[in-house]
Design a protein around this motif. Structure first.
Motif, mmCIF file in Angstrom:
data_model
loop_
_atom_site.group_PDB
_atom_site.id
_atom_site.type_symbol
_atom_site.label_atom_id
_atom_site.label_comp_id
_atom_site.label_asym_id
_atom_site.label_seq_id
_atom_site.Cartn_x
_atom_site.Cartn_y
_atom_site.Cartn_z
ATOM 1 N N UNK A 151 12.959 -60.845 -27.142
ATOM 2 C CA UNK A 151 14.200 -61.578 -27.395
ATOM 3 C C UNK A 151 15.354 -61.141 -26.508
ATOM 4 N N UNK A 152 15.033 -60.453 -25.406
ATOM 5 C CA UNK A 152 16.098 -59.921 -24.544
ATOM 6 C C UNK A 152 16.186 -60.716 -23.242
ATOM 7 N N UNK A 153 15.148 -60.642 -22.422
ATOM 8 C CA UNK A 153 15.098 -61.422 -21.182
ATOM 9 C C UNK A 153 13.665 -61.872 -20.971
ATOM 10 N N UNK A 154 13.496 -62.868 -20.129
ATOM 11 C CA UNK A 154 12.163 -63.211 -19.663
ATOM 12 C C UNK A 154 11.635 -62.023 -18.888
#
Lengths: 555, 555
Positions: free
Chosen positions: B490-493
């Protein structure tokens, strides 16, 4: 580019259709590309953690050499808010009226790209000549001054974008809708009209901003103590009326809230706000005046949790503590989706004992024309083709009905989705293909680095939290060296659920032992064994589905 | 219990004031406790992952021997929805009218506690005698049949709770508000009135449910193809009118959606719905009929994502695929907070090409009385004291104003918050102390095991996700054996941010090396070093603040 392509004119929206927000409309004559507006959209509730949403502009960046500029209709966020991001990908000239560019400048300065941007001042009489087309403008009325409609004169006829508009016969700044220019466009022949659908479901006429002024003066007259009035910062007409009401009722006015201070500064500098020079006083000097001699103009009319009004309601504003004798006026209606937040603020304001004026009185009118105004625009423009834009699908549908009523041929009305192209050849238009389009999510500094997987994870995490299971295993012996260790966040109160977590730990040990006994070599299969057993166990015990993240440390 | 205490009567709300939902009002005569309603509330948007909210009933469980029963006014969720949870803590007798108990039974059966519950059937003429008081009832009109008001006759006078009500002079079931009983109560002397504040801000009168019937018949007449009509399942009057409209226009009707099927079943069994015996057909037989000979009655009028109407709009309904020729009628208005969800469904429905009727036509009226009806109730009851209940603070305030207008002494009106006690002694009331009260959050099987810390974590996780950092360290040598390993959700790809994660990994290594060199012995200080450095680095690079969870595995 082939001759044939040059004779085809494409019209499409990269944003603003099927949605409220991120307006961006494009006319591609084959030779040249003209862009109208570059807005942002505020995230929908399922876009967790996202700050803003901008249009996908890859069509423009891929055809950068043909893009002649971005022509702005007015300075609202849903028309200019995407510029700081979009100009990095599509570094082209930006055309806007004086107030529009004033507010754009401040925005680009904040983003650190003012120096590298090229802004060109226009007014509603500007004629911008290009190879394949000429761009002209006409003044409109909206809830911000200096708004214009845009006409792109092509070889096949004129393509007109009204921008956001209402028809105000008694405008605050005395500037009327330029009907004569609209009539002249119609005379020449409007090939295609793009028009604002926001209030297409609303019968009647919207009403003049002037009516609000009277209510504000009335509320100012009735207030016994201090007045706190919240409105949209960008509604310079409304701000002017608040200033006028203060002057009329012999009150000084303090301005609170970052965006309100910014807009009042810029609009005053550029001459869009006029007042006696000592009308405005610093916020921290309000206590030097009698309660019935001051008013505070502020932001937060949409219940935004960080805005000045929210901070006052929550007793967190550094300079202003609400009193029973105060009158709070919310001179705006909630934008759809903000109703609950506004209701919450109103409740909190009322609990302070202050008199709260909202909703029930006419201290707000919309900046968008209702059905009678939309029909008037259609009747004046007499377009051959019509594209209802700036609205959700049902607003576009409602606008379509109005167009049919005013005589536009039903088959000449296109309700388009983002990216859907209307292609004109020989003055005839039809739906023809799509260009890339979509939502680019901006989160912090990241533009477009967040997509569905990240959002899905955030959604999962927000519902039932996460459980991390770590175990250290020896590569050589396949023995468990340390762990399993279980740590959770957002799942249960650890203190009250020790037994549950203990059982979960036991379960993981059993799974590990079994896998080791069976000589499972693939960590991925070990992980999925842990994940499945634990998910099953936790759902059975709690009816919750936390994200489970097994981590195997190999030594 | 001392004699003095016995002469004091306490009245308070455990829920329903300062909020919409979880209604629960209590009268404690000193000897005996009478509870009115036991509702639930749907979670507010900041209560991530929470299923429902119920009142804190610890006052009742601590005084269990004195609680004589829970008296229900009607069968809406905000009045009975808490029962499956509350009866476990407060196992007392439940009194309700026939339809109310019919729906309560189904609910308790689903929860598996019907067998252990004690339900007592009443009607509006029941007189329930207790040691210290007598409880009587009066029939009211509301958007569900069999609703009653409750009167508790105490030594100091009568305490009346109207329950939810409107005044419908042409009720669908022919049952009028029992004005004669209300007048008789007033004659005897109403000490304190608790009355429904939902529509206290709304001028005029609400209007009869009958007006909706006419519009529904009209819409049925105009529809060329199939009709899909969505409403609240519990609004049995509305359901009756839909059945009547189908019969009148010669259509069969299919019932879709779990709660609609349940309510239609129970209400039909108990005689609250009447129809020709073959009017209702199974959903999977609708294709056996001509399009203009069927209608489908369904749930989902509030845009609930799992309800039948949503599934139809999304093309996910197993039996019903929408067609251009269909007419969809949403016979309800959005409850505040649901506006956006409903708008989204309407848009999706329209995109199928179906004709969608909502909002603009009078296919809904409220079940709650507006200002004129509230004033009538006040005038009829002539209460000495007044407590506006069932509403948010601003509705309570608006109701207060109405009470003053009808002649209640301003100082005898109490706007209470949850748990605030109004104590009556010698017929005189005053605010006196508080009892425990609050929101108990239900998430899956967990009741009250989730509080602010878990919610705060879910909020954090939902905004920027989580980053887990694991490292295995030797206890003996203080050497890093394995890791650091960094995993995020849920932070970055991850794919697009490899460089960033690589840098983060390097940074953690440096921090670890430094700590090892400095012989840091406390894992907690090592963890906070990792957390701080990483948070700073990530915020600087991305302007995001994921939750950072360092885990040290010791071997």
């Amino acid at each position: 580019m082939s001759k044939q392509n040059k004779e085809k004119i494409k019209v499409f929206a990269l944003g603003g259709v099927g949605e409220i927000g991120k307006n961006m409309y494009v006319v591609d004559t084959g030779e040249e590309i003209f862009v109208m507006d570059a807005g942002l959209m505020f995230p929908q509730e399922d876009m967790l953690g996202i700050d803003i949403v901008i249009p996908d502009v890859s069509y423009l960046s891929e055809n950068l050499d043909r893009v002649k500029g971005i022509f702005l209709t007015h300075a609202h966020e849903d028309h200019i808010g995407g510029l700081p991001y979009i100009l990095k990908q599509v570094p082209v000239k930006v055309f806007g009226t004086r107030l529009t560019l004033g507010l754009v400048e401040a925005k680009l300065k904040e983003a650190g790209i003012l120096g590298s941007s090229s802004l060109e001042l226009i007014d509603s009489n500007t004629v911008a000549e290009f190879e394949s087309a000429k761009v002209t403008f006409f003044g409109t009325n909206h809830s911000i001054p200096d708004s214009v409609g845009i006409a792109i004169h092509t070889s096949q006829g004129i393509i007109v974008n009204t921008g956001d508009f209402k028809i105000d016969h008694t405008p605050i700044d005395g500037k009327h809708t330029e009907f004569h220019k609209i009539s002249a466009l119609a005379e020449k022949g409007v090939l295609c009209l793009l028009s604002d659908s926001t209030n297409a479901e609303r019968p009647g006429a919207t009403g003049s901003e002037e009516t609000v002024g009277k209510e504000i003066v009335e509320a100012f007259r009735n207030a016994k103590g201090r007045i706190i009035i919240a409105s949209f910062a960008s509604n310079v007409h409304r701000v002017q009326q608040v200033l006028d009401a203060a002057a009329k009722t012999n009150r000084k006015i303090a301005v609170s809230g970052r965006s309100m201070v910014k807009v009042v500064d810029i609009a005053t500098q550029l001459g869009y706000l006029t007042m006696e020079k000592d009308l405005i006083i610093p916020v921290d000097s309000i206590n030097d005046y009698r309660e019935d001699r001051v008013a505070i103009l502020t932001t937060g009319s949409q219940g935004e949790s960080m805005a000045a009004l929210s901070r006052m309601a929550n007793g967190m504003h550094r300079q202003i503590t609400l009193r029973q004798s105060d009158t709070v006026i919310i001179a705006a209606t909630p934008i759809p989706g903000n109703e609950t937040a506004v209701a919450r603020i109103v409740d909190k304001l009322m609990r302070t004992g202050a008199d709260v004026i909202f909703g029930q009185k006419k201290v707000h009118v919309s900046g968008h024309g209702s059905q009678e105004e939309l029909k008037l625009m259609l009747t004046l423009m007499k377009p051959k083709y019509f594209m209802p834009v700036h609205g959700e699908y049902r607003m576009q549908k409602a606008h379509q009905k109005l167009a049919v009523q005013t005589g536009v041929a039903a088959e000449n009305i296109f309700i388009v989705d983002k990216g859907e192209v209307i292609e004109f050849a020989g003055g005839e238009g039809r739906k023809q293909g799509k260009v890339p389009s979509g939502n680019i999510l901006v989160d912090g500094k990241g533009v477009g680095d967040i997509g569905n997987i990240v959002l899905r994870d955030r959604k999962l995490l927000s519902q039932d939290g996460i459980m991390v299971v770590v175990v250290t295993i020896s590569k050589a012996t396949h023995q468990i060296i340390s762990g399993p260790e279980i740590i959770s966040r957002g799942f249960v109160y650890v203190r009250e659920s020790e037994a549950l977590l203990q059982q979960a730990n036991e379960l993981v040990k059993q799974v590990l032992d079994k896998c080791m006994a069976e000589k499972v070599k693939e960590w991925s299969s070990l992980k999925s064994n842990i994940r499945d057993s634990l998910a099953h166990f936790l759902f059975d015990k709690t009816r919750r589905r936390p994200m489970i993240m097994p981590i195997i440390m190999e030594i």
